[in-house]
Scaffold this motif. Structure first.
Motif, PDB file in Angstrom:
ATOM      1  N   TYR A 132      38.162  14.048 -28.470  1.00  0.00           N
ATOM      2  CA  TYR A 132      36.722  13.807 -28.418  1.00  0.00           C
ATOM      3  C   TYR A 132      36.347  12.615 -29.301  1.00  0.00           C
ATOM      4  O   TYR A 132      35.547  11.761 -28.893  1.00  0.00           O
ATOM      5  CB  TYR A 132      35.958  15.051 -28.872  1.00  0.00           C
ATOM      6  N   ILE A 133      36.930  12.550 -30.486  1.00  0.00           N
ATOM      7  CA  ILE A 133      36.637  11.441 -31.400  1.00  0.00           C
ATOM      8  C   ILE A 133      37.066  10.107 -30.788  1.00  0.00           C
ATOM      9  O   ILE A 133      36.306   9.127 -30.805  1.00  0.00           O
ATOM     10  CB  ILE A 133      37.353  11.646 -32.752  1.00  0.00           C
ATOM     11  N   ILE A 134      38.261  10.053 -30.245  1.00  0.00           N
ATOM     12  CA  ILE A 134      38.774   8.800 -29.671  1.00  0.00           C
ATOM     13  C   ILE A 134      37.975   8.407 -28.435  1.00  0.00           C
ATOM     14  O   ILE A 134      37.649   7.225 -28.245  1.00  0.00           O
ATOM     15  CB  ILE A 134      40.275   8.933 -29.339  1.00  0.00           C
ATOM     16  N   ALA A 135      37.638   9.376 -27.598  1.00  0.00           N
ATOM     17  CA  ALA A 135      36.828   9.074 -26.407  1.00  0.00           C
ATOM     18  C   ALA A 135      35.463   8.532 -26.810  1.00  0.00           C
ATOM     19  O   ALA A 135      34.929   7.603 -26.199  1.00  0.00           O
ATOM     20  CB  ALA A 135      36.675  10.324 -25.550  1.00  0.00           C
ATOM     21  N   ARG A 136      34.891   9.105 -27.872  1.00  0.00           N
ATOM     22  CA  ARG A 136      33.585   8.654 -28.350  1.00  0.00           C
ATOM     23  C   ARG A 136      33.693   7.253 -28.964  1.00  0.00           C
ATOM     24  O   ARG A 136      32.790   6.427 -28.797  1.00  0.00           O
ATOM     25  CB  ARG A 136      33.062   9.662 -29.376  1.00  0.00           C
ATOM     26  N   ALA A 137      34.799   6.960 -29.643  1.00  0.00           N
ATOM     27  CA  ALA A 137      35.001   5.620 -30.201  1.00  0.00           C
ATOM     28  C   ALA A 137      35.108   4.581 -29.086  1.00  0.00           C
ATOM     29  O   ALA A 137      34.568   3.468 -29.199  1.00  0.00           O
ATOM     30  CB  ALA A 137      36.267   5.601 -31.067  1.00  0.00           C
ATOM     31  N   PHE A 138      35.788   4.943 -28.016  1.00  0.00           N
ATOM     32  CA  PHE A 138      35.876   4.068 -26.844  1.00  0.00           C
ATOM     33  C   PHE A 138      34.468   3.775 -26.313  1.00  0.00           C
ATOM     34  O   PHE A 138      34.104   2.627 -26.021  1.00  0.00           O
ATOM     35  CB  PHE A 138      36.693   4.750 -25.735  1.00  0.00           C
ATOM     36  N   LYS A 139      33.661   4.829 -26.186  1.00  0.00           N
ATOM     37  CA  LYS A 139      32.308   4.672 -25.658  1.00  0.00           C
ATOM     38  C   LYS A 139      31.478   3.747 -26.538  1.00  0.00           C
ATOM     39  O   LYS A 139      30.710   2.919 -26.032  1.00  0.00           O
ATOM     40  CB  LYS A 139      31.630   6.041 -25.555  1.00  0.00           C
ATOM     41  N   ILE A 140      31.643   3.865 -27.856  1.00  0.00           N
ATOM     42  CA  ILE A 140      30.891   3.019 -28.784  1.00  0.00           C
ATOM     43  C   ILE A 140      31.198   1.548 -28.540  1.00  0.00           C
ATOM     44  O   ILE A 140      30.288   0.703 -28.509  1.00  0.00           O
ATOM     45  CB  ILE A 140      31.208   3.410 -30.240  1.00  0.00           C
TER      46      ILE A 140
END
Length: 224
Positions: A132-140
């Motif tokens: 979830y953290i990595i996916a959210r970092a990608f989105k950012i």
């Protein structure tokens, strides 16, 4: 859904009182639209004012749940709830800058307080949280690239801090490598021009969703 010209014309010819009734009926079924119209028509607060309210709420909520020995699963549940509040804020205010800054704040503050605690569990138990953290970092990164270039520098310090926090967590680093996310993009503030396409290709291969676990070494990069 697209409406043809005849349908739009027919609606425009409806009596005013009938249109008002239809609008109110539709707004009752779409709370986000109702909130957006209220914000645009009546609210005396700006998008920045509302963003500051969300910022304080994010910090307060994270401080609150960080007092307890929460499993990575519970941590993910908490930050997903906060993510929903950010999404709602953006739908109401169209605050694209805030969408980036609030997500960065959420990830940085969570990892600042809970990075070490996550490592006290097994990698298997922490896997979904890390994804979830990595996916959210990608989105950012994708969201930043869609903003005007003059605004990018305002996020550089936070991007570097987020990258350092991820690099300090072996589970997050392993998850990033396995799912094609180069933490150097954050630390060195070097967002690939095609980051959205990179993200799409990785998602199409089943990564970032949990349906594919291990990745080959093709995306492995060392932190400089």
């Amino acid at each position: 859904m697209k409406f043809d010209k005849d349908f739009k014309k027919a609606i425009s010819h409806l009596p005013s009182d009938e249109k008002d009734k239809l609008i109110l009926r539709l707004l009752k079924k779409d709370l986000n639209l109702a909130n957006r119209l209220y914000f645009e028509l009546l609210d005396d607060r700006t998008a920045e004012d509302k963003r500051q309210v969300i910022e304080k709420r994010i910090l307060s909520r994270i401080e609150q749940f960080s007092k307890y020995d929460s499993t990575p699963g519970y941590l993910m549940m908490y930050i997903r709830d906060l993510s929903g509040e950010i999404t709602e804020h953006v739908k109401v205010t169209k605050d694209k800058y805030g969408e980036v800054s609030l997500n960065l704040l959420m990830l940085m503050h969570t990892l600042t307080l809970k990075n070490r605690d996550v490592l006290s569990y097994t990698h298997g138990k922490a896997r979904k949280f890390c994804l979830y953290i990595i996916a959210r970092a990608f989105k950012i990164l994708i969201l930043i690239q869609k903003l005007h270039e003059d605004l990018w520098m305002e996020f550089y310090d936070d991007l570097e801090k987020l990258g350092q926090l991820i690099s300090e967590n072996d589970y997050l680093m392993k998850t990033a490598i396995q799912n094609g996310f180069d933490v150097n993009w954050l630390i060195n503030k070097e967002i690939p021009e095609d980051v959205e396409q990179i993200h799409r290709d990785i998602r199409n291969q089943g990564y970032l969703s949990g349906s594919v676990y291990l990745r080959d070494a093709g995306y492995t990069r060392k932190i400089k």
